[in-house]
Write an enzyme that holds these catalytic residues in place. Structure first.
Site, PDB file in Angstrom:
ATOM      1  N   HIS A   1      -7.447  -6.019   0.877  1.00  0.00           N
ATOM      2  CA  HIS A   1      -6.142  -5.288   0.887  1.00  0.00           C
ATOM      3  C   HIS A   1      -5.356  -5.562   2.275  1.00  0.00           C
ATOM      4  CE1 HIS A   1      -4.120  -1.352   0.220  1.00  0.00           C
ATOM      5  NE2 HIS A   1      -4.057  -1.310   1.573  1.00  0.00           N
TER       6      HIS A   1
ATOM      7  N   SER B   1       0.644  -1.015  -0.271  1.00  0.00           N
ATOM      8  CA  SER B   1       0.384   0.387  -0.019  1.00  0.00           C
ATOM      9  C   SER B   1       1.061   1.392  -0.129  1.00  0.00           C
ATOM     10  CB  SER B   1      -0.806  -0.109   1.071  1.00  0.00           C
ATOM     11  OG  SER B   1      -1.957   0.693   0.786  1.00  0.00           O
TER      12      SER B   1
ATOM     13  N   ASP C   1     -10.169  -5.471  -2.969  1.00  0.00           N
ATOM     14  CA  ASP C   1      -9.182  -4.936  -2.567  1.00  0.00           C
ATOM     15  C   ASP C   1     -10.044  -3.837  -2.500  1.00  0.00           C
ATOM     16  OD1 ASP C   1      -7.986  -2.152  -1.634  1.00  0.00           O
ATOM     17  OD2 ASP C   1      -5.651  -3.701  -2.202  1.00  0.00           O
TER      18      ASP C   1
END
Length: 282
Positions: free
Chosen positions: A260, A148, A227
């Site tokens: 995620h 991320s 995600d």
């Protein structure tokens, strides 16, 4: 430098250290996994950069990377995601301030005094490792990956230091931060309003403006299709477009049903470590 934690794992050792950082002007913490091979020879280094709200501990405790690192004979270094301390500037939101350093060198107040995460990861931390573990770590063989915000950091740092890193990989990275809400919030506060200055921290921009694609490290990206940040914040298609433009070696693997979380990272961390190790000559 002070060792604050240690656990034996898969024949190697997982440690945490804290030290006074002259770059970030505060105490910083990082994790270090040394595989069993480090007892007898110098081992290559893989850096892991974590995402928003994380510390150095998330990857260490959740990803399950130590087993593979032990087998491959690579060390993993995981720094914290931001400066810490009572006098460090912060904001009451998860995506700005502590836990959200974005791996940039801040130029704006009140952030500039402490938020120098780019220089910390690129220069100070490797220098510390060389001084303290020079007989254990082979810092002529380095690779970098992250998740991320940390995937953004890994891509940017790898692309700006192509002579340093043999390969780059990322899970759910912020591929074009100058184009998405996370970047639009963080970059003006950390770096200022000059959008040209933002470009040095945008992997898509760096890749699309690369002078020599053949000299770039190979890049692997893992992206879950479930995600919830994919459409608004991550934009892996922009990185692919840049790679196609310059002919760079970039692979984006889209994984149906994955989100995620660290469940996603744990599912594919072995593949990424083997990819990085291959290019480290392991």
């Amino acid at each position: 430098m002070e060792k604050i934690d240690e656990h034996k794992a898969f024949g190697g050792v997982q440690r945490r250290y804290t030290h006074a950082s002259s770059t970030c002007n505060c105490d910083m913490t990082f994790a270090l996994y040394l595989p069993p091979l480090a007892d007898t020879r110098r081992v290559p280094v893989v850096y892991w950069l974590s995402g928003l709200t994380c510390t150095d501990e998330n990857f260490v405790n959740k990803a399950g990377a130590q087993r593979v690192a032990a087998e491959l004979g690579v060390a993993i270094v995981a720094p914290d995601t931001s400066p810490r301390g009572d006098d460090v500037a912060d904001e009451d939101s998860y995506d700005m301030g502590k836990g959200a350093g974005f791996y940039v060198n801040a130029t704006q107040e009140p952030w500039a005094k402490h938020y120098q995460m780019y220089d910390y990861v690129v220069s100070e931390l490797p220098g510390l490792l060389a001084d303290e573990f020079g007989t254990t770590l082979d810092l002529s063989r380095e690779a970098i990956f992250g998740h991320s915000m940390g995937g953004h950091g890994a891509l940017v740092i790898g692309l700006r230091n192509i002579d340093r890193f043999a390969a780059i990989s990322a899970f759910s990275p912020i591929c074009a931060p100058t184009e998405v809400p996370w970047g639009h919030k963080a970059f003006p506060k950390y770096i200022g309003d000059d959008k040209q200055a933002w470009n040095q921290y945008d992997a898509t921009y760096l890749l699309s403006n690369a002078d020599n694609a053949e000299a770039l490290p190979p890049i692997r990206v893992e992206q879950g299709l479930a995600d919830n940040f994919l459409d608004e914040q991550l934009h892996p298609h922009r990185l692919e477009e840049a790679a196609q433009k310059v002919g760079a070696d970039v692979t984006v693997n889209r994984r149906d049903g994955y989100d995620h979380s660290y469940f996603f990272i744990a599912s594919f961390v072995e593949d990424h470590l083997r990819f990085l190790a291959k290019h480290l000559g392991v």
